[in-house]
Design an enzyme around this catalytic site. Structure first.
Site, short mmCIF file in Angstrom:
data_model
loop_
_atom_site.label_atom_id
_atom_site.label_comp_id
_atom_site.label_asym_id
_atom_site.label_seq_id
_atom_site.Cartn_x
_atom_site.Cartn_y
_atom_site.Cartn_z
N THR A 56 0.83 -1.21 0.00
CA THR A 56 0.00 0.00 0.00
C THR A 56 0.87 1.26 0.00
OG1 THR A 56 -1.76 -1.16 1.17
CG2 THR A 56 -1.81 1.23 1.29
N TYR A 77 4.59 -12.63 5.77
CA TYR A 77 3.58 -12.05 4.88
C TYR A 77 3.27 -13.09 3.82
CZ TYR A 77 1.44 -8.21 2.12
OH TYR A 77 0.58 -7.38 1.43
N LYS A 89 0.87 -12.05 8.58
CA LYS A 89 -0.13 -11.27 7.84
C LYS A 89 -0.70 -12.22 6.79
CE LYS A 89 -1.14 -7.27 4.97
NZ LYS A 89 -0.65 -6.10 4.21
N ILE A 109 -3.92 -6.07 9.48
CA ILE A 109 -3.16 -5.01 8.81
C ILE A 109 -4.01 -4.64 7.60
CG2 ILE A 109 -1.03 -4.38 7.62
CD1 ILE A 109 0.42 -6.49 9.29
#
Length: 298
Positions: free
Chosen positions: A57, A144, A172, A212
Site C-alpha cells: 500500500t 507475509y 499477515k 493489517i
C-alpha cells in the site's frame, strides 16, 4: 502491547489490534515528507496498534532503498511512541539480510517479510529464506503470506515449521485459504493478522489477533473498535459496526490499491492524489462511488 527481552538479539512482541499499512504521499515525483508527517499525526489517536511503512500500500516497490529509509525515519520521528513495523521485500538473500540489519536499528517493533518475488522457490527454499532472514533480524518477524503478489504459496506445514523460530512471531494472512487460516489460529504458535480487509471480521472472530488493513485509512476508529469488540467477544456490537464497511472495502479495491485510497485521502486534504508509475490514479466514477459509500458509514 509490551516488548519483552528474551536475550540481547531477540524480543517478543504483541502485535494484537489494528495496524495501518501507511500510504506514501508524493509531491511532483518526490516523497512528500510534510504530508507523511500529517498522516502520522492524523492516525496517532485513532485507536490503532501501530503503523506499517513501506508495504505494498506504501508503493514500496516504486521507492529506492534510500527513499524507503527516508520514509521510515520520517515516520519514526513523528510517531511519538506509536509502534512501527517496516515492510521489507527482495529476492537477493544477501542484500535483503543487509537491509534488515540496517532498518532493525531504527526503533521498529517488527519486520513484515514476504516470500521472494518472481523466483518461486520450493517449500524447503522458503524455509531457508525466512529462517536465514529471521536469524539476521534483531526484531520480531511478521510473515507475509501473499501468493498472488509473490508467486509462492506457503503451505501450512511450511508456516508451522517457520513458527518454531523464536523471532517469527506473527503472520499477515493473505493466503486465501480459510482452512489454513483456522488451522494456524488453532495452533496458537503465531499471532494471525488478517491481511485481506474483507476478512477482518471472520479472521478475528475465529481467534485471529487483529489486522493489517489498508481500508482502515478511512473510518479508522470504527475499524479499530470492530477488532477490539471481536477480541472482547462482543459479537453483536462488532457486527453492528462492521455492517456498513464491506461495500466500502470492496470499492477501495475495485481498482489497484492504493489509487482509490489516495484519491479519497486527497479529498480530505491529507495528501496529493499522486502515485508512481505503473500505478495510476482512481477513475472519477470510482471516486464518486467511494464518496457515496463513505457517507453511508454512520
Amino acid at each position: 502491547m509490551q516488548k519483552t527481552a528474551l536475550d540481547s538479539n531477540q524480543a517478543t512482541y504483541d502485535f494484537s489490534g489494528l495496524w495501518i499499512p501507511l500510504v506514501t504521499p508524493f509531491d511532483k515525483g518526490k516523497v512528500d515528507d510534510p504530508a507523511l508527517k500529517r498522516l502520522v499525526a492524523h492516525y496517532q489517536a485513532s485507536g490503532i496498534a501501530g503503523l506499517v511503512v513501506c508495504g505494498s500500500t506504501g508503493e514500496a516497490a516504486a521507492l529506492s532503498d534510500e527513499e524507503q529509509l527516508e520514509v521510515l525515519q520520517t515516520v519514526m520521528a513523528e510517531a511519538g511512541g506509536l509502534p512501527v513495523i517496516m515492510g521489507l521485500s527482495g529476492y537477493h538473500l544477501g542484500k535483503t539480510a543487509a537491509r534488515i540489519r540496517a532498518v532493525s536499528t531504527h526503533g521498529i517493533v517488527g519486520i513484515l517479510l514476504p516470500a521472494p518475488s518472481y523466483i518461486r522457490p520450493s517449500q524447503a527454499g522458503l524455509v531457508e529464506w525466512f529462517t536465514t532472514l529471521a536469524d539476521t533480524s534483531a526484531v520480531p518477524v511478521v510473515l507475509y503470506d501473499i501468493p498472488y503478489r509473490t508467486g509462492s504459496k506457503m503451505e501450512l506445514e511450511t508456516i508451522r515449521t517457520l513458527a518454531g523460530h523464536p523471532r517469527i512471531q506473527a503472520l499477515k494472512d493473505c493466503g486465501g485459504d480459510p482452512v489454513k487460516t483456522r488451522a494456524l489460529i488453532a495452533d496458537g504458535q503465531l499471532q494471525v493478522l488478517a491481511g485481506e480487509d474483507a476478512n477482518i471480521f471472520s479472521t478475528v472472530a475465529a481467534g485471529g489477533r487483529g489486522a493489517i488493513a489498508a481500508a482502515a485509512h478511512l473510518h479508522t476508529a470504527r475499524f479499530a473498535e470492530v477488532v477490539r469488540r471481536l477480541r472482547a467477544n462482543d459479537m453483536a456490537g462488532a457486527e453492528a459496526l462492521w455492517k456498513p464497511l464491506p461495500p466500502l472495502i470492496e470499492a477501495l479495491f475495485a481498482e489497484p490499491n492504493p489509487g482509490p485510497l489516495k484519491a479519497f485521502l486527497a479529498r480530505q486534504g491529507l495528501l496529493s492524489d499522486e502515485l508512481r508509475s505503473p500505478m495510476t490514479r482512481a477513475s472519477a466514477a470510482l471516486v464518486e462511488r467511494l464518496v457515496k459509500l463513505d457517507a453511508q458509514v454512520a
